[in-house]
Enzyme design. Structure first.
Site, short mmCIF file in Angstrom:
data_model
loop_
_atom_site.label_atom_id
_atom_site.label_comp_id
_atom_site.label_asym_id
_atom_site.label_seq_id
_atom_site.Cartn_x
_atom_site.Cartn_y
_atom_site.Cartn_z
N GLU A 85 0.61 3.84 1.96
CA GLU A 85 1.00 4.22 3.32
C GLU A 85 2.25 3.46 3.75
O GLU A 85 3.15 4.01 4.38
CB GLU A 85 -0.14 3.93 4.30
CG GLU A 85 -1.40 4.72 4.05
CD GLU A 85 -2.38 4.01 3.11
OE1 GLU A 85 -1.93 3.32 2.18
OE2 GLU A 85 -3.59 4.16 3.32
N CYS B 293 -6.53 0.56 4.67
CA CYS B 293 -6.84 -0.82 5.03
C CYS B 293 -6.43 -1.06 6.48
O CYS B 293 -5.72 -0.26 7.10
CB CYS B 293 -6.12 -1.79 4.09
SG CYS B 293 -4.37 -2.01 4.42
N CYS C 240 0.82 -1.21 0.00
CA CYS C 240 0.00 0.00 0.00
C CYS C 240 0.86 1.26 0.00
O CYS C 240 2.03 1.25 0.40
CB CYS C 240 -0.90 0.02 1.22
SG CYS C 240 -2.27 -1.15 1.16
N1 THU Z 1 -4.45 0.76 -1.32
C1 THU Z 1 -3.54 1.60 -0.78
O1 THU Z 1 -2.42 1.72 -1.28
N2 THU Z 1 -3.89 2.31 0.33
C2 THU Z 1 -5.14 2.32 0.87
O2 THU Z 1 -5.36 3.05 1.84
C3 THU Z 1 -6.21 1.51 0.28
C4 THU Z 1 -5.77 0.53 -0.75
C5 THU Z 1 -4.10 0.03 -2.55
C6 THU Z 1 -3.78 -1.43 -2.40
C7 THU Z 1 -4.04 -1.93 -3.81
O3 THU Z 1 -2.87 -1.72 -4.60
C8 THU Z 1 -5.14 -1.02 -4.34
O4 THU Z 1 -5.16 0.12 -3.47
C9 THU Z 1 -6.50 -1.67 -4.36
O5 THU Z 1 -6.81 -2.23 -3.14
#
Ligand code: THU
Length: 129
Positions: free
Chosen positions: A52, A83, A50
């Site tokens: 973050e 998440c 992610c």
């Molecule tokens: N994702 C993030 O990078 N941060 C979040 O806060 C929510 C989800 C990304 C993970 C994945 O690559 C995509 O968003 C879809 O879930």
């Protein structure tokens, strides 16, 4: 550069060919320096990371461990909620009252705190005694 500008800019570099959902994160650390991260997906889906997590990794690699403010932006219809894993990661380095702004690329913002994102969090105190 504002946290929003930094997050919007790094979001452009997201590697999200599987979800087509680009996310950018910018965190300010205790020194005032801003660290950024974007989501980095993988063909082996669970290996993706992610935005973050990327920003936090950059902060720690630079020798800092205290988040004072965070901003996350995505092209979602409503401000993107981090998440569960990212909530725990933010809580590792930020106090409960640290502001986390969740945003859309169109400019809708919702500011919350690490404590509100992760009530009843597991912390080091739970491992005592
Ligand atoms: N994702 C993030 O990078 N941060 C979040 O806060 C929510 C989800 C990304 C993970 C994945 O690559 C995509 O968003 C879809 O879930």
């Amino acid at each position: 550069m504002t946290l929003r500008e930094a997050a919007m800019q790094v979001r452009e570099n997201a590697h999200a060919p599987y979800s087509n959902f680009k996310v950018g994160a910018a965190i300010r650390a205790a020194s005032g320096t801003v660290y950024v991260g974007c989501n980095v997906e993988n063909v082996a889906y669970p290996e993706g990371t992610c935005a973050e997590a990327g920003a936090i990794a950059a902060m720690v690699a630079a020798g800092e461990t205290v988040i004072t403010e965070a901003y996350v932006v995505a092209g979602s219809p409503t401000p993107v909620p981090p998440c569960g894993g990212c909530r725990q990661k933010l809580a590792e380095f930020g106090a409960g009252d640290v502001a986390v702004t969740l945003a859309t690329t169109s400019g809708v913002e919702k500011t919350t705190t690490i404590a509100d994102l992760l009530p009843g969090r597991f912390d080091a105190g739970h491992m005592e005694g």
